[in-house]
Design an enzyme around this catalytic site. Sequence first.
Site, mmCIF file in Angstrom:
data_model
loop_
_atom_site.group_PDB
_atom_site.id
_atom_site.type_symbol
_atom_site.label_atom_id
_atom_site.label_comp_id
_atom_site.label_asym_id
_atom_site.label_seq_id
_atom_site.Cartn_x
_atom_site.Cartn_y
_atom_site.Cartn_z
ATOM 1 N N GLU A 1 0.801 -1.226 0.000
ATOM 2 C CA GLU A 1 0.000 0.000 0.000
ATOM 3 C C GLU A 1 0.830 1.271 0.000
ATOM 4 O O GLU A 1 0.306 2.361 -0.221
ATOM 5 C CB GLU A 1 -0.982 0.013 1.184
ATOM 6 C CG GLU A 1 -0.391 0.330 2.537
ATOM 7 C CD GLU A 1 0.202 -0.876 3.213
ATOM 8 O OE1 GLU A 1 -0.015 -1.047 4.405
ATOM 9 O OE2 GLU A 1 0.914 -1.651 2.543
ATOM 10 N N ASP B 1 -0.154 -3.948 5.092
ATOM 11 C CA ASP B 1 0.225 -3.949 6.506
ATOM 12 C C ASP B 1 -0.387 -5.123 7.270
ATOM 13 O O ASP B 1 -1.494 -5.583 6.957
ATOM 14 C CB ASP B 1 -0.206 -2.639 7.172
ATOM 15 C CG ASP B 1 0.756 -1.503 6.880
ATOM 16 O OD1 ASP B 1 1.881 -1.787 6.434
ATOM 17 O OD2 ASP B 1 0.385 -0.336 7.105
ATOM 18 N N ASP C 1 -2.264 -5.773 9.799
ATOM 19 C CA ASP C 1 -3.323 -5.478 10.757
ATOM 20 C C ASP C 1 -4.660 -5.498 10.024
ATOM 21 O O ASP C 1 -4.725 -5.804 8.829
ATOM 22 C CB ASP C 1 -3.079 -4.138 11.455
ATOM 23 C CG ASP C 1 -2.947 -2.973 10.477
ATOM 24 O OD1 ASP C 1 -3.287 -3.131 9.280
ATOM 25 O OD2 ASP C 1 -2.495 -1.887 10.899
ATOM 26 N N GLU D 1 -6.622 -3.098 9.038
ATOM 27 C CA GLU D 1 -6.694 -2.145 7.934
ATOM 28 C C GLU D 1 -5.951 -2.694 6.722
ATOM 29 O O GLU D 1 -6.426 -2.599 5.584
ATOM 30 C CB GLU D 1 -6.103 -0.807 8.363
ATOM 31 C CG GLU D 1 -6.665 0.402 7.626
ATOM 32 C CD GLU D 1 -8.103 0.692 7.975
ATOM 33 O OE1 GLU D 1 -8.811 1.245 7.108
ATOM 34 O OE2 GLU D 1 -8.538 0.360 9.090
ATOM 35 N N TYR E 1 6.857 -3.066 12.975
ATOM 36 C CA TYR E 1 5.567 -2.434 12.680
ATOM 37 C C TYR E 1 5.141 -1.515 13.814
ATOM 38 O O TYR E 1 5.285 -1.849 15.000
ATOM 39 C CB TYR E 1 4.504 -3.499 12.431
ATOM 40 C CG TYR E 1 3.239 -2.941 11.839
ATOM 41 C CD1 TYR E 1 3.273 -2.155 10.690
ATOM 42 C CD2 TYR E 1 2.006 -3.175 12.438
ATOM 43 C CE1 TYR E 1 2.117 -1.628 10.154
ATOM 44 C CE2 TYR E 1 0.845 -2.665 11.906
ATOM 45 C CZ TYR E 1 0.904 -1.887 10.766
ATOM 46 O OH TYR E 1 -0.248 -1.357 10.224
ATOM 47 N N ARG F 1 2.130 -0.055 14.606
ATOM 48 C CA ARG F 1 0.787 -0.032 15.201
ATOM 49 C C ARG F 1 0.608 -1.312 16.020
ATOM 50 O O ARG F 1 0.264 -2.355 15.491
ATOM 51 C CB ARG F 1 -0.283 0.109 14.123
ATOM 52 C CG ARG F 1 -0.234 1.485 13.458
ATOM 53 C CD ARG F 1 -1.231 1.649 12.330
ATOM 54 N NE ARG F 1 -1.122 2.988 11.752
ATOM 55 C CZ ARG F 1 -0.250 3.334 10.809
ATOM 56 N NH1 ARG F 1 0.582 2.418 10.331
ATOM 57 N NH2 ARG F 1 -0.202 4.568 10.338
ATOM 58 N N HIS G 1 1.106 -8.232 17.393
ATOM 59 C CA HIS G 1 2.467 -7.936 16.946
ATOM 60 C C HIS G 1 3.376 -7.704 18.145
ATOM 61 O O HIS G 1 2.924 -7.531 19.267
ATOM 62 C CB HIS G 1 2.472 -6.682 16.059
ATOM 63 C CG HIS G 1 1.473 -6.739 14.954
ATOM 64 N ND1 HIS G 1 1.561 -7.627 13.924
ATOM 65 C CD2 HIS G 1 0.353 -6.010 14.734
ATOM 66 C CE1 HIS G 1 0.537 -7.456 13.102
ATOM 67 N NE2 HIS G 1 -0.208 -6.490 13.580
#
Length: 686
Positions: A9, A85, A87, A89, A294, A296, A339
């Site tokens: 992305e 990513d 997660d 999203e 990562y 988040r 994570h």
Amino acid sequence: MAKKLVIVESPAKSKTIGQYLGEDYEVKSSVGHIRDLATTGKGGLGIDVENDFKPDYQIIKGKKKVVNELNKALKDVQEVYLATDPDREGEAISWHLFDTLKLTDQDVERVEFNEITKEAITKAFNNPRKINYDLVSSQETRRMLDRIIGFKLSKLLRSKIKSRSAGRVQSAALKLIVDREKEIEAFEPEEYHEIYAKFSDVEAMLFKLNNKKPKINTEKQAKEILDNLNKEFIVSELSKKKIKNNPASALTTSSLQQQASSRYGYTSSRTMSLVQKLYEGKDLGTETVGLITYIRTDSTRLSDEFVSRARGYIAKEYGKDYLGFYRQSKKKSNVQDAHEAIRPTDINRTPDKVKSYLSAQEHKLYSLIYYKALSSLMKASQNEVTTLLLKNKNTIFKTTSSKQIFDGYLKAMKNIDKQTKQPELDLSKFNEGDKLIADKVYEKQLFTSPPNRYTESRLIKEMEDLGIGRPSTYASTISTLIKRKYVDNKERKFFPTDQGVLTVEKLQKFFSEFISADYSKNMEEILDDIARGKEEQLKVLKDFYEYFIPLIEKAEDKMEKIEAEETGETCPKCGSPMVYRNGKYGKFEACSNFPTCKYIKPDENSKEKPFDTGVKCPDCKKGTLVLRTAKRGKNKGNKFLGCSNFPKCKYISPLEVVDENCEKCDNVVVKNKKGKVFCIDGKDCK
């Protein structure tokens, strides 16, 4: 011709990953989401509520070119890897790509990695999986809830009280700020007194009165205690105790934002923008590599592999005496733990080694992440605390001193913490039974203080503790509150505006449960259950809608509409009264007959609010450079940089700010009339 297509992305991420995969792979970027809920249909929701909440997705404006390029790239490939990513999203972006590009399970693999390094990328592509539709469903549920709330509630508030928006997380956070302000306004300071005895270089405070903690509310009570004391104090106890101070855990998204705010004054949005670059990859001359994992995450967990390597590094660089135990913090009920904590991808890549490749702000954050992760695996520091108790009739006075006997993890943390050496108080000269005559015995009058207003750091911590939203939403939530003019950020503290207070008052009256921290926390847990496959999306949406819509209908009927304040003038076009309205750029005067009449009175006295770059003025060194527009003369309309300390400092530069930071230093990138882009500090930064 590449036979395998990888879609990520982020353009920056595609550049970093591309160097690891070789010629058989082509890496393309979706530049974030490619589609979203439409704004058409009943209520503009983009959701067919009556047909089991069926979503209507449309390609986002400006993304058709991206989709066309991806479709073109698909024609010549045999395998497709979705590497967004790791997660919800990211999983949703992968699914939207899968659905929009009409891919099939047979030719698509989902790859997931927590860091962008050659080792992690290779491992991920050797262990692909399929799209996790439970994660997609969880993200889709959140998006649909946000759309329903955003459209329904915001429309209501705009029509009734002229507030621009509301939301489950946004309004709960705003309520915290408003409630705190009410506590401060209602606060009445209470008087209290403390009593001290001074002996040369030692000062002791009254600790016990009749074997109880003293509570002295008036000067009269303090004077009675003072009058009752003898001149002579006796050392009743001298004790020593070793105190251990364990290191904090490695950073999560929330703790990173909090510490970046309290240490460096960075907003949460700025922090996330900077660490995103550290995660996606930085050019280190010989390679482009992600420096951190990562960003988040709400977990403090560290991988066994990292722990092993970091312990080896600690033993080598600091000595085996500094090796601590891996203490993973107790998992909170609202922690997803999907994570690791945020940590460096390579413990040997020290902040000093990469400093020349990072901006000053990036280097500060990398150093913070690096040393927090490293120190979390080191031994506790140890202090020897000496306590001296002095008896005088029915009172006990107390003083303590502390001496560091082992620095432990602080040896690593001194790289980012300013450690000022405290003067050590020598209490060893006293012995039990010693008799002392005080040089001075006195009392202090003090008053209790009101609760502190929220700083960004405190607000994030409170939101995390109460379960309001997720760490990935804190930055956008706070930005929205400021953008909507619900709060002012003065001296790094949040003050609710009148509109913010009004918004909470109306929401509290008609949607009290909805804007509570408990409701937000419960909804986050429900979304987690959807992600785990333990809850059904349709049931959650139906339950919410059946609860929420009656509240909207009641508020539409019962909430009092606040009419716009009239200016005392009439519209020159239609003769209707002119009123004050609030817009994106502040208050303005407009016709009350809007939208039939769209007259707006020109504001001849309006002043442009300059954009502050945050860069110190090179002339006076006191002000900062702000972006302004020339109002007169031959350069009218042209952009230039001027000192915020004008008219004391008249520095100007005819340049325009580019929305990015210099890769080499902590300054802003600008461009001149010819379009040449360069660092504003061109003399020192090349």
